[in-house]
Enzyme design. Structure first.
Site, PDB file in Angstrom:
ATOM      1  CG  ASP A  37      55.281  -7.125  58.009  1.00 48.89           C
ATOM      2  OD1 ASP A  37      54.600  -6.069  57.983  1.00 48.89           O
ATOM      3  OD2 ASP A  37      54.947  -8.113  58.670  1.00 48.89           O
ATOM      4  CG  ASP A  53      61.649  -8.860  65.895  1.00 52.12           C
ATOM      5  OD1 ASP A  53      61.055  -7.814  66.205  1.00 52.12           O
ATOM      6  OD2 ASP A  53      61.779  -9.826  66.677  1.00 52.12           O
ATOM      7  CB  VAL A  54      60.935  -3.081  64.418  1.00 54.18           C
ATOM      8  CG1 VAL A  54      60.662  -2.953  62.929  1.00 54.18           C
ATOM      9  CG2 VAL A  54      59.661  -3.326  65.214  1.00 54.18           C
ATOM     10  CG  ASN A  80      52.949   1.627  59.003  1.00 52.09           C
ATOM     11  OD1 ASN A  80      52.043   2.392  59.327  1.00 52.09           O
ATOM     12  ND2 ASN A  80      52.739   0.336  58.775  1.00 52.09           N
ATOM     13  CE1 TYR A 145      48.757   2.294  68.896  1.00 47.00           C
ATOM     14  CE2 TYR A 145      47.184   4.077  69.259  1.00 47.00           C
ATOM     15  CZ  TYR A 145      47.972   3.326  68.401  1.00 47.00           C
ATOM     16  OH  TYR A 145      47.981   3.613  67.055  1.00 47.00           O
ATOM     17  CE  LYS A 149      51.301   4.486  67.293  1.00 44.64           C
ATOM     18  NZ  LYS A 149      52.195   4.207  66.161  1.00 44.64           N
ATOM     19  CB  ALA A 178      43.085   3.566  60.506  1.00 45.58           C
ATOM     20  CB  THR A 180      44.193  -1.205  60.405  1.00 42.15           C
ATOM     21  OG1 THR A 180      43.964  -1.109  61.827  1.00 42.15           O
ATOM     22  CG2 THR A 180      44.465   0.182  59.839  1.00 42.15           C
TER      23      THR A 180
END
Length: 252
Positions: A37, A53-54, A80, A145, A149, A178, A180
């Protein structure tokens, strides 16, 4: 349940929301779990917390190598980590489009690329990508977004085809809206948070938001040994949002 006993899992974006619920569930069911994360400060044992850091390939490769070294290998990757975006196709500038794609799509590419050499050594290798109902249903004010996806959905199918003969299963989950932290922030910023929440709940046939725990349960199913014949599948966890077409309540 102990169906994950002895398996080694890596969960990106695992410090909050769906990732946190997934990491905790896998650990509770016997897996050794590392969490990647951007801010892993909230992660507690028995989870292994690693900062990554992705959007930075070197950061991802270092963290994946550290996770595999600490766990003794990798069997499961849960891709995720992701961010949200609002607006029509007109509302986000080029920099925002590049950034959200960099996190939501290329972030998965970087992590999978780093994890594949370890997954190839596993007898129970599985990758689960967190996608969204936005990939398969047109949602208002979610152009950017949804585009990311949709890419994740197609990427999942392509990866499943590429790696099935290596014994690596690749699937995705498609949550509806969701409950979240990101949705919480969206609601907090709305002019009328209660009305906005009611609207989000009403568009799901179950009449409520999806819980992080429910998405985690679906991820665990796809990642686990009992789903060994499942690959190239998108599992909807959306309260019926994608597939059901209910009549108004007054017409029942």
């Amino acid at each position: 349940m102990s169906d994950f006993a002895g398996l080694r899992a890596l969960v990106t974006g695992g410090a909050s929301g769906i990732g946190r619920a997934t990491a905790g569930l896998l650990a509770a069911r016997g897996a050794h779990v590392a969490v990647l994360d951007l801010d892993p400060s909230a992660v507690r044992q028995p989870l292994l917390a690693l900062r990554a850091d992705v959007t930075d390939d070197a950061s991802v490769r270092t963290a994946v190598q550290e996770a595999a070294g600490a766990l003794g290998g990798l069997d499961i990757l849960v891709n995720n980590a992701g961010i949200g975006a609002q607006g029509t196709v007109e509302d986000n500038d080029d920099a925002e489009w590049r950034h959200v794609f960099d996190v939501n799509v290329l972030g998965m590419v970087r992590t999978a690329r780093a994890a594949l050499p370890y997954l190839r050594r596993s007898d129970h290798a599985a990758i689960v990508n967190t996608c969204s109902v936005a990939a398969t249903a047109g949602l208002p004010q979610r152009a950017l977004y949804s585009a990311t996806k949709g890419a994740v959905y197609s990427l999942t199918l392509a990866m499943a085809a590429d790696h099935v003969r290596e014994g690596i299963r690749v699937n995705c989950v498609n949550p509806g809206t969701a409950d979240t932290p990101w949705i919480g922030r969206l609601l907090d910023a709305a002019p009328d948070p209660a009305a906005e929440r009611a609207a989000l709940e009403a568009r799901q046939p179950t009449g409520r938001l999806v819980s992080a725990a429910e998405v985690a349960g679906a991820i665990a199913y796809l990642a686990g040994p009992l789903s060994g014949a499942t690959t190239g599948t998108a599992l909807a966890v959306d309260g019926g949002m994608q597939g059901l077409r209910l009549r108004p309540a007054a017409d029942r």
